[in-house]
Design an enzyme around this catalytic site. Sequence first.
Site, PDB file in Angstrom:
ATOM      1  N   CYS A   2       0.826  -1.203   0.000  1.00  0.00           N
ATOM      2  CA  CYS A   2       0.000   0.000   0.000  1.00  0.00           C
ATOM      3  C   CYS A   2       0.865   1.260   0.000  1.00  0.00           C
ATOM      4  O   CYS A   2       1.818   1.372   0.752  1.00  0.00           O
ATOM      5  CB  CYS A   2      -0.954   0.071   1.183  1.00  0.00           C
ATOM      6  SG  CYS A   2      -2.195  -1.198   1.192  1.00  0.00           S
ATOM      7  N   ARG A  27       6.574  -0.956  -3.940  1.00  0.00           N
ATOM      8  CA  ARG A  27       6.177  -1.482  -2.637  1.00  0.00           C
ATOM      9  C   ARG A  27       5.251  -2.695  -2.773  1.00  0.00           C
ATOM     10  O   ARG A  27       5.068  -3.445  -1.822  1.00  0.00           O
ATOM     11  CB  ARG A  27       5.446  -0.393  -1.828  1.00  0.00           C
ATOM     12  CG  ARG A  27       6.302   0.797  -1.482  1.00  0.00           C
ATOM     13  CD  ARG A  27       5.463   1.941  -0.939  1.00  0.00           C
ATOM     14  NE  ARG A  27       4.924   1.652   0.379  1.00  0.00           N
ATOM     15  CZ  ARG A  27       5.539   1.905   1.522  1.00  0.00           C
ATOM     16  NH1 ARG A  27       6.728   2.460   1.503  1.00  0.00           N
ATOM     17  NH2 ARG A  27       4.979   1.625   2.672  1.00  0.00           N
ATOM     18  N   TRP A  77      -2.604  -3.108  -1.693  1.00  0.00           N
ATOM     19  CA  TRP A  77      -2.201  -4.525  -1.648  1.00  0.00           C
ATOM     20  C   TRP A  77      -3.237  -5.203  -0.775  1.00  0.00           C
ATOM     21  O   TRP A  77      -3.321  -4.932   0.414  1.00  0.00           O
ATOM     22  CB  TRP A  77      -0.794  -4.621  -1.051  1.00  0.00           C
ATOM     23  CG  TRP A  77      -0.162  -5.977  -1.185  1.00  0.00           C
ATOM     24  CD1 TRP A  77       0.555  -6.449  -2.245  1.00  0.00           C
ATOM     25  CD2 TRP A  77      -0.139  -7.023  -0.197  1.00  0.00           C
ATOM     26  NE1 TRP A  77       0.998  -7.717  -1.989  1.00  0.00           N
ATOM     27  CE2 TRP A  77       0.580  -8.102  -0.744  1.00  0.00           C
ATOM     28  CE3 TRP A  77      -0.679  -7.161   1.087  1.00  0.00           C
ATOM     29  CZ2 TRP A  77       0.790  -9.285  -0.054  1.00  0.00           C
ATOM     30  CZ3 TRP A  77      -0.474  -8.346   1.767  1.00  0.00           C
ATOM     31  CH2 TRP A  77       0.258  -9.390   1.192  1.00  0.00           C
ATOM     32  N   ASN A 101      -3.268   2.913   4.665  1.00  0.00           N
ATOM     33  CA  ASN A 101      -2.274   1.837   4.640  1.00  0.00           C
ATOM     34  C   ASN A 101      -2.241   1.245   6.048  1.00  0.00           C
ATOM     35  O   ASN A 101      -2.140   1.987   7.020  1.00  0.00           O
ATOM     36  CB  ASN A 101      -0.906   2.439   4.252  1.00  0.00           C
ATOM     37  CG  ASN A 101       0.229   1.438   4.373  1.00  0.00           C
ATOM     38  OD1 ASN A 101      -0.001   0.237   4.534  1.00  0.00           O
ATOM     39  ND2 ASN A 101       1.451   1.940   4.286  1.00  0.00           N
ATOM     40  N   GLY A 102      -2.345  -0.092   6.155  1.00  0.00           N
ATOM     41  CA  GLY A 102      -2.325  -0.720   7.483  1.00  0.00           C
ATOM     42  C   GLY A 102      -3.548  -1.600   7.663  1.00  0.00           C
ATOM     43  O   GLY A 102      -4.252  -1.911   6.695  1.00  0.00           O
ATOM     44  N   GLU A 485      19.024 -18.507   1.128  1.00  0.00           N
ATOM     45  CA  GLU A 485      18.768 -17.257   0.411  1.00  0.00           C
ATOM     46  C   GLU A 485      18.646 -17.524  -1.093  1.00  0.00           C
ATOM     47  O   GLU A 485      17.799 -16.939  -1.772  1.00  0.00           O
ATOM     48  CB  GLU A 485      19.899 -16.264   0.731  1.00  0.00           C
ATOM     49  CG  GLU A 485      19.839 -14.921   0.045  1.00  0.00           C
ATOM     50  CD  GLU A 485      18.587 -14.104   0.319  1.00  0.00           C
ATOM     51  OE1 GLU A 485      17.762 -14.488   1.170  1.00  0.00           O
ATOM     52  OE2 GLU A 485      18.411 -13.081  -0.365  1.00  0.00           O
ATOM     53  N   LYS A 489      15.340 -16.581  -3.218  1.00  0.00           N
ATOM     54  CA  LYS A 489      15.401 -15.716  -4.410  1.00  0.00           C
ATOM     55  C   LYS A 489      14.753 -16.415  -5.600  1.00  0.00           C
ATOM     56  O   LYS A 489      13.969 -15.821  -6.324  1.00  0.00           O
ATOM     57  CB  LYS A 489      16.853 -15.363  -4.773  1.00  0.00           C
ATOM     58  CG  LYS A 489      17.542 -14.401  -3.865  1.00  0.00           C
ATOM     59  CD  LYS A 489      17.207 -12.941  -4.103  1.00  0.00           C
ATOM     60  CE  LYS A 489      16.189 -12.473  -3.108  1.00  0.00           C
ATOM     61  NZ  LYS A 489      16.594 -12.101  -1.814  1.00  0.00           N
ATOM     62  N   GLU A 492      10.868 -16.702  -5.216  1.00  0.00           N
ATOM     63  CA  GLU A 492      10.050 -15.482  -5.226  1.00  0.00           C
ATOM     64  C   GLU A 492       9.988 -14.816  -6.590  1.00  0.00           C
ATOM     65  O   GLU A 492       8.976 -14.207  -6.920  1.00  0.00           O
ATOM     66  CB  GLU A 492      10.470 -14.493  -4.133  1.00  0.00           C
ATOM     67  CG  GLU A 492      11.752 -13.760  -4.372  1.00  0.00           C
ATOM     68  CD  GLU A 492      12.080 -12.798  -3.246  1.00  0.00           C
ATOM     69  OE1 GLU A 492      11.200 -12.072  -2.801  1.00  0.00           O
ATOM     70  OE2 GLU A 492      13.250 -12.775  -2.832  1.00  0.00           O
ATOM     71  N   HIS A 508      18.639 -37.515   5.663  1.00  0.00           N
ATOM     72  CA  HIS A 508      17.600 -37.671   6.690  1.00  0.00           C
ATOM     73  C   HIS A 508      16.209 -37.383   6.116  1.00  0.00           C
ATOM     74  O   HIS A 508      15.279 -37.120   6.865  1.00  0.00           O
ATOM     75  CB  HIS A 508      17.896 -36.760   7.881  1.00  0.00           C
ATOM     76  CG  HIS A 508      19.201 -37.089   8.529  1.00  0.00           C
ATOM     77  ND1 HIS A 508      19.393 -38.216   9.292  1.00  0.00           N
ATOM     78  CD2 HIS A 508      20.405 -36.466   8.485  1.00  0.00           C
ATOM     79  CE1 HIS A 508      20.637 -38.260   9.708  1.00  0.00           C
ATOM     80  NE2 HIS A 508      21.274 -37.210   9.229  1.00  0.00           N
ATOM     81  N   LYS A 607       7.005  -4.970  -1.232  1.00  0.00           N
ATOM     82  CA  LYS A 607       8.356  -4.617  -0.789  1.00  0.00           C
ATOM     83  C   LYS A 607       8.397  -4.300   0.699  1.00  0.00           C
ATOM     84  O   LYS A 607       9.251  -4.777   1.415  1.00  0.00           O
ATOM     85  CB  LYS A 607       8.857  -3.431  -1.617  1.00  0.00           C
ATOM     86  CG  LYS A 607      10.289  -3.019  -1.314  1.00  0.00           C
ATOM     87  CD  LYS A 607      11.273  -4.029  -1.843  1.00  0.00           C
ATOM     88  CE  LYS A 607      12.706  -3.679  -1.510  1.00  0.00           C
ATOM     89  NZ  LYS A 607      13.575  -4.879  -1.639  1.00  0.00           N
TER      90      LYS A 607
HETATM   91  C1  F6R Z   1      13.129 -11.366  -0.135  1.00  0.00           C
HETATM   92  C2  F6R Z   1      12.720 -10.179   0.582  1.00  0.00           C
HETATM   93  C3  F6R Z   1      11.925 -10.350   1.819  1.00  0.00           C
HETATM   94  C4  F6R Z   1      12.349  -9.313   2.876  1.00  0.00           C
HETATM   95  C5  F6R Z   1      11.419  -9.392   4.094  1.00  0.00           C
HETATM   96  C6  F6R Z   1      11.864  -8.459   5.196  1.00  0.00           C
HETATM   97  O1  F6R Z   1      13.876 -11.027  -1.267  1.00  0.00           O
HETATM   98  O2  F6R Z   1      12.975  -9.086   0.170  1.00  0.00           O
HETATM   99  O3  F6R Z   1      12.033 -11.643   2.320  1.00  0.00           O
HETATM  100  O4  F6R Z   1      13.668  -9.561   3.233  1.00  0.00           O
HETATM  101  O5  F6R Z   1      10.114  -9.060   3.700  1.00  0.00           O
HETATM  102  O6  F6R Z   1      11.871  -7.146   4.760  1.00  0.00           O
HETATM  103  P1  F6R Z   1      12.718  -6.038   5.501  1.00  0.00           P
HETATM  104  O7  F6R Z   1      14.165  -6.396   5.332  1.00  0.00           O
HETATM  105  O8  F6R Z   1      12.358  -4.758   4.811  1.00  0.00           O
HETATM  106  O9  F6R Z   1      12.319  -6.068   6.934  1.00  0.00           O
END
Ligand code: F6R
Length: 612
Positions: A2, A27, A77, A101-102, A485, A489, A492, A508, A607
Site C-alpha cells: 500500500c 512497494r 495490496w 495503509n495498514g 537465500e 530468491k 520469489e 535424513h 516490498k
Molecule cells: C526477499 C525479501 C523479503 C524481505 C522481508 C523483510 O527477497 O525481500 O524476504 O527480506 O520481507 O523485509 P525487511 O528487510 O524490509 O524487513
Amino acid sequence: MCGIVVAIATRNIVPVLIEGLSRLEYRGYDSAGLAVVGGENSDKLVRLRACGRVAELAALVEMSRLSASLGIAHTRWATHGAPSEINAHPHVSEGVAVVHNGIIENFETLRAGLQARGYVFVSDTDTEAIAHLIHHKRQTTPDLFEAVRLAVGELEGAYAIGVIADSDPARAVVARHGAPLLLGIGEEGMYAASDTAALLQVTRKVIYLEDGDIAELSREAIRIVRAGGEPVERQAHLSSLMPDAMELGPYRHFMQKEIFEQPQAISNTLGLVLGSHSVQEGLFGAQAFDLFDGVRQVLVLACGTSYHAGLVARYWLEAVAGLPVSVEIASEYRYRKSVADPATLVVAVSQSGETADTLAALKYARELGMKRTLAICNVPESAIVREAALRFITRAGPEIGVASTKAFTTQLVVFALLTLVLAKRNGRLSGSEEKKHMTALCHLPVAVQKVLELEPEIGRWAQRFAGKEHALFLGRGQHWPIAMEGALKLKEISYIHAEAYAAGELKHGPLALVDERMPVIAVSPADDLLEKLKSNLQEVRARGGELYVFADDDCGIAASECLHIMRMPEHYGMLSPVLHVVPMQLLAYHVALVRGTDVDKPRNLAKSVTVE
Ligand code: F6R
C-alpha cells in the site's frame, strides 16, 4: 505494501499523484485509485479507481482530463477483500474520501456500530469504516481536522491515512500510527506520502511524522497535533535521496541494477572505516560504548532475507566474538513466551525499517526487559530505526526490486563490523587479527565485482533451469543460510519451487526427492567443511541427481557428467558468504528472465510488509 500520496497545491496536482503512485509501485500492489476536489469546473469529489497497474489508472485520468488542486491517491495490496475496483481506495462516505495503509483490527466492531446508524458498506475493506466514521463524527464536529482526530482515537491497529472532503477544498488531513507517512514541503504546495521516493518530483524537504501525529495540510502551511489535540513541532529534513537514484539507467530491471550496485553499496556502508585497520563502537551510535558493556548474548530479529543475514551473522558472532546468538523469525518471536536476559543485545534487521513483525518483535523484546537494542536498516528515520537505542544505517541506496539483494550484502557488512567490535571488547581479537579482517572487509567491493563477471556464464546455466518446477539448494556451516537465500530468491521471482537444506540433512529425508529431474545447487566454498560437503554431493550423484556447484577456485572439485561447476574466486574466509550469495541472486534473476516473470514486482509480494 500500500502506498499513499496526498497533495494540495496552487498547481494541478493530478500529475503529481500519478507520478507519486508510480514511484510507490515497487512497494507492491494490485489496484490503484485517486480522489480529487477543486477541479476546473466543479468542487465535487471525483474518484477514479482501477484494478491492476498504475498505468491503467493513468489512462482513466487521461480520458477524463482530470485536473484539481487537492487530492489523495493510493496503491492497494489486498488484505481485507479481494483485489477489485470496488475494494480499491479511496473509500468514500458522502463527500469524505479516505486512503489507508495498514490494518484496522477493530473494524468489525466499528462496521457493526456504523451499520446500526444506517451507514451502508459497499466494499469488503476495513478502510470503508474509517470513511464512514469520519463522516459520522462530522455530524457533531463539522471541522474535518477535528473529526479525523476524533475518529482515529477510535481506531485500533496500524494505519496511515489521508483524508479530503468536498466541503473543505482548502485542506487535506493525514494521520499515522504504526504505518509509514511523511510530509513534503514544496514551493507550490504541501504533500504527504508513504515514502520520500513519491515526493522527490516536487520536494526533498520532508517531515517524518511520529506515531499518534495528525497533520493538516493547506497550500501554504502544515499543522501537526498529537492525539489529544496538543500542537507539536516536527523538524524538517532535506532528503539525501536524489531523483536519479530511482532511475533504471542501462539495466533491464531494478533487481539487476541493485545486484550490480553491490560493490558501491558495500563501499558506502563501510564509509568511514574504508581503508582503516581498526573498528570502534562509535559506528553504532553515541550510546554504543555503554550499551555494549556487559552484553552476554545476541538476539537477532528479522524476516525473510534479513533473517538470512542474521543466520550468517550467528556463525561470525559465535566463532569470533564468543557470544551465544539466537536468530528468530520476527513473526514467531513476537508471540512466543521466551526467556529474556537483560544482558542481551537485541538486533533488529530490516531493509525497509517498516516490517510490521520485526517492529513488533523489537518492541516485545524491550517489553520483556531487553533494553539494549540495535537496528541494522537501510532507511533512516524508519519506524524500526526510531524504535531502537542504537542504529547502523546500511548505505545501500533505495532498493526498488522486491527481491532484496544489496540490502542483504550490506547487512552482512554491518554484522561483520559488529562482530569485530564485540570480539574486541571481549578480548578475543588481537591487533593483527583485527587488521586482517578489516583488510578483507575493505577489499570486499573489489572481490564482489569479480564475482559479478560470472553473469554471462550464469545466464547460460539459467537456460537449463527455466523448464524445471523444483530445485534443491545445499550448503553447510555459514553457507547454509546462503543456500536458503538462493532458494528464496529463486522461488520469489521465478516461481520455481525451491528448498534449501544443510547438506548433512540430505540423507535424513530430502534425498528421497533426488532423481535426474531434480537440479541440485550446491554452495561449495573451500572451507573446513568442504570434504564433508563433497561426500554429500556424492550422495546426490549416486542417485542420478544433476549438480550445479558454485565452487571456490581452490576447492579441487572437478566437473564431470551431470556435475557442472561455476568457478568462483579463491576462498574468502569469514566473509565468503558475501561473495557466494551474488551468483545465487544472478541465477534467480536470469531464470526469471527466461521464464518471463515480472522480476521487480513478483506476484503476490510487497516490498514493505507493513501488516503482520
Ligand atoms: C526477499 C525479501 C523479503 C524481505 C522481508 C523483510 O527477497 O525481500 O524476504 O527480506 O520481507 O523485509 P525487511 O528487510 O524490509 O524487513
